[in-house]
Design a protein around this motif. Structure first.
Motif, PDB file in Angstrom:
ATOM      1  N   MET A   1      -8.067  15.653   0.843  1.00  0.00           N
ATOM      2  CA  MET A   1      -8.080  17.070  -0.219  1.00  0.00           C
ATOM      3  C   MET A   1      -9.733  17.849   0.435  1.00  0.00           C
ATOM      4  N   SER A   2      -8.787  18.977   0.354  1.00  0.00           N
ATOM      5  CA  SER A   2     -10.146  20.429   0.733  1.00  0.00           C
ATOM      6  C   SER A   2     -11.263  20.062  -0.074  1.00  0.00           C
ATOM      7  N   GLU A   3     -12.570  20.427   0.257  1.00  0.00           N
ATOM      8  CA  GLU A   3     -13.591  20.365  -0.510  1.00  0.00           C
ATOM      9  C   GLU A   3     -13.598  21.381  -1.322  1.00  0.00           C
ATOM     10  N   SER A   4     -12.801  22.551  -0.743  1.00  0.00           N
ATOM     11  CA  SER A   4     -12.708  23.900  -2.178  1.00  0.00           C
ATOM     12  C   SER A   4     -12.315  23.269  -3.408  1.00  0.00           C
ATOM     13  N   LYS A   5     -13.415  23.769  -4.732  1.00  0.00           N
ATOM     14  CA  LYS A   5     -12.778  23.443  -5.469  1.00  0.00           C
ATOM     15  C   LYS A   5     -12.015  24.221  -6.452  1.00  0.00           C
ATOM     16  N   THR A   6     -11.827  25.162  -5.648  1.00  0.00           N
ATOM     17  CA  THR A   6     -10.645  26.710  -6.458  1.00  0.00           C
ATOM     18  C   THR A   6      -9.630  26.338  -5.814  1.00  0.00           C
ATOM     19  N   PRO A   7      -8.641  25.955  -6.380  1.00  0.00           N
ATOM     20  CA  PRO A   7      -6.812  26.121  -6.135  1.00  0.00           C
ATOM     21  C   PRO A   7      -5.675  27.058  -5.310  1.00  0.00           C
ATOM     22  N   VAL A   8      -5.843  26.967  -3.926  1.00  0.00           N
ATOM     23  CA  VAL A   8      -5.192  28.148  -3.329  1.00  0.00           C
ATOM     24  C   VAL A   8      -3.823  29.216  -4.274  1.00  0.00           C
ATOM     25  N   LEU A   9      -3.020  27.811  -5.125  1.00  0.00           N
ATOM     26  CA  LEU A   9      -1.759  27.963  -5.678  1.00  0.00           C
ATOM     27  C   LEU A   9      -2.431  27.455  -6.847  1.00  0.00           C
ATOM     28  N   GLU A  10      -1.424  28.224  -7.230  1.00  0.00           N
ATOM     29  CA  GLU A  10      -1.833  27.686  -9.310  1.00  0.00           C
ATOM     30  C   GLU A  10      -0.551  27.594  -9.727  1.00  0.00           C
ATOM     31  N   THR A  11      -0.101  26.495 -10.794  1.00  0.00           N
ATOM     32  CA  THR A  11       0.614  27.437 -11.866  1.00  0.00           C
ATOM     33  C   THR A  11      -0.034  27.183 -13.056  1.00  0.00           C
ATOM     34  N   ARG A  12       0.749  28.024 -14.244  1.00  0.00           N
ATOM     35  CA  ARG A  12      -0.190  27.393 -15.652  1.00  0.00           C
ATOM     36  C   ARG A  12       0.698  27.324 -16.451  1.00  0.00           C
ATOM     37  N   ARG A  13       2.025  26.399 -16.895  1.00  0.00           N
ATOM     38  CA  ARG A  13       2.572  25.871 -18.768  1.00  0.00           C
ATOM     39  C   ARG A  13       3.860  27.028 -17.726  1.00  0.00           C
ATOM     40  N   LEU A  14       4.414  27.311 -16.544  1.00  0.00           N
ATOM     41  CA  LEU A  14       5.355  28.206 -15.857  1.00  0.00           C
ATOM     42  C   LEU A  14       7.014  27.228 -15.992  1.00  0.00           C
ATOM     43  N   GLY A  63       4.371  31.841 -18.532  1.00  0.00           N
ATOM     44  CA  GLY A  63       3.501  30.483 -18.061  1.00  0.00           C
ATOM     45  C   GLY A  63       3.601  31.846 -16.574  1.00  0.00           C
ATOM     46  N   THR A  64       1.525  31.287 -15.690  1.00  0.00           N
ATOM     47  CA  THR A  64       1.537  32.193 -15.034  1.00  0.00           C
ATOM     48  C   THR A  64       1.641  31.296 -13.243  1.00  0.00           C
ATOM     49  N   VAL A  65       1.901  32.717 -12.217  1.00  0.00           N
ATOM     50  CA  VAL A  65       1.342  31.846 -10.899  1.00  0.00           C
ATOM     51  C   VAL A  65       0.410  32.072 -10.371  1.00  0.00           C
ATOM     52  N   LEU A  66      -1.010  31.939 -10.064  1.00  0.00           N
ATOM     53  CA  LEU A  66      -1.729  32.256  -9.291  1.00  0.00           C
ATOM     54  C   LEU A  66      -2.071  32.059  -7.622  1.00  0.00           C
ATOM     55  N   LEU A  67      -2.271  33.240  -6.923  1.00  0.00           N
ATOM     56  CA  LEU A  67      -3.062  32.802  -5.602  1.00  0.00           C
ATOM     57  C   LEU A  67      -4.701  33.058  -5.735  1.00  0.00           C
TER      58      LEU A  67
END
Length: 257
Positions: A1-14, A63-67
């Motif tokens: 996994m990348s060291e980045s702590k922030t997802p590039v793509l995330e879904t929440r209760r989609l 829900g939500t899709v986040l980039l």
């Protein structure tokens, strides 16, 4: 996994419902830059519906899709692409009457800055832009080992090469996330091995996140860093490949078939 702590793509209760039927429900996913995640499940489990939600084809009913932390709800398909999400499809969608390189150059529309008069009169600006776009397209074709096919019709390519051309074209959108919908479907073992090499090269060179739907479990287990399993539109397991392979719920719902 990348060291980045922030997802590039995330879904929440989609989730999305059609006529009261929950096709996808409470779907949560996080993918980090440079990560390759598999999405598997039985036929009809909701995998392609998830892809359609992640690319704006379907609007979620919940829900939500986040980039990069920015919500994409309410945006249209071309806005998802412009934001940085590209995909391929189960059924190949190429411009069959165009050459291989023309299919890739289509993805660089945003890089075309000359006007109609430049195109009509073949101005210096026109030729300079066309040369730059051609160079970029050839680079992407070389990654997929298609550079020697640049000037042949896309329809004349063997099936496996058409699949790779779709991926090369998707790369031309300069995406942050690449969604691959059953890329190995219909391929023979040699073509699958070439596809595996192509996907690994893309991830290593560009550091993009990749979400993969695939029924070829050998490919999934060999290439994916994490796997998420859905059934009836809900996640039933998520973890490392070896964890998924030994998960009783996954075996009962999918792998046991």
């Amino acid at each position: 996994m990348s060291e980045s702590k922030t997802p590039v793509l995330e879904t929440r209760r989609l989730g999305v419902s059609f006529g009261g039927l929950h096709a996808v429900e409470d779907f949560n996913l996080s993918i980090y830059p440079g990560e390759l995640v598999g999405l598997i499940g039985p036929n009809g489990a909701g995998k392609t519906t998830v892809f359609n939600l992640l690319t704006g084809v379907y609007a979620p009913t919940e829900g939500t899709v986040l980039l990069d932390g920015v919500p994409l709800n309410g945006k249209r398909v071309h806005q998802f692409v412009a934001a940085g999400i590209a995909r391929t499809f189960q059924n190949i969608r190429l411009f069959n009457d165009m050459t291989v390189i023309e299919n890739v150059k289509v993805a660089f529309t945003k890089d075309i800055h000359y006007g109609l008069l430049d195109a009509l009169f073949r101005t210096r600006k026109y030729w300079k832009t066309e040369a730059e776009v051609t160079d970029k397209a050839m680079e992407l074709l070389s990654i997929c080992h298609l550079e020697d096919k640049a000037n042949v019709l896309a329809s004349s390519l063997p099936y496996g090469q058409q699949r790779k051309l779709e991926i090369a074209r998707a790369l031309g959108t300069n995406m942050k996330v690449l969604l691959l919908d059953e890329p190995a479907a219909g391929m023979n073992p040699t073509e699958t091995a070439e596809l595996l090499e192509c996907i690994n090269t893309i991830r290593n060179r560009f550091g993009i996140a990749i979400l993969l739907i695939e029924h070829d479990m050998s490919l999934v287990m060999n290439i994916c860093q994490r796997i998420q399993v859905i059934d009836y539109g809900q996640t039933i397991a998520s973890g490392l490949p070896e964890e998924i392979a030994n998960d009783p719920k996954v075996i009962a719902a999918y792998l046991g078939e």
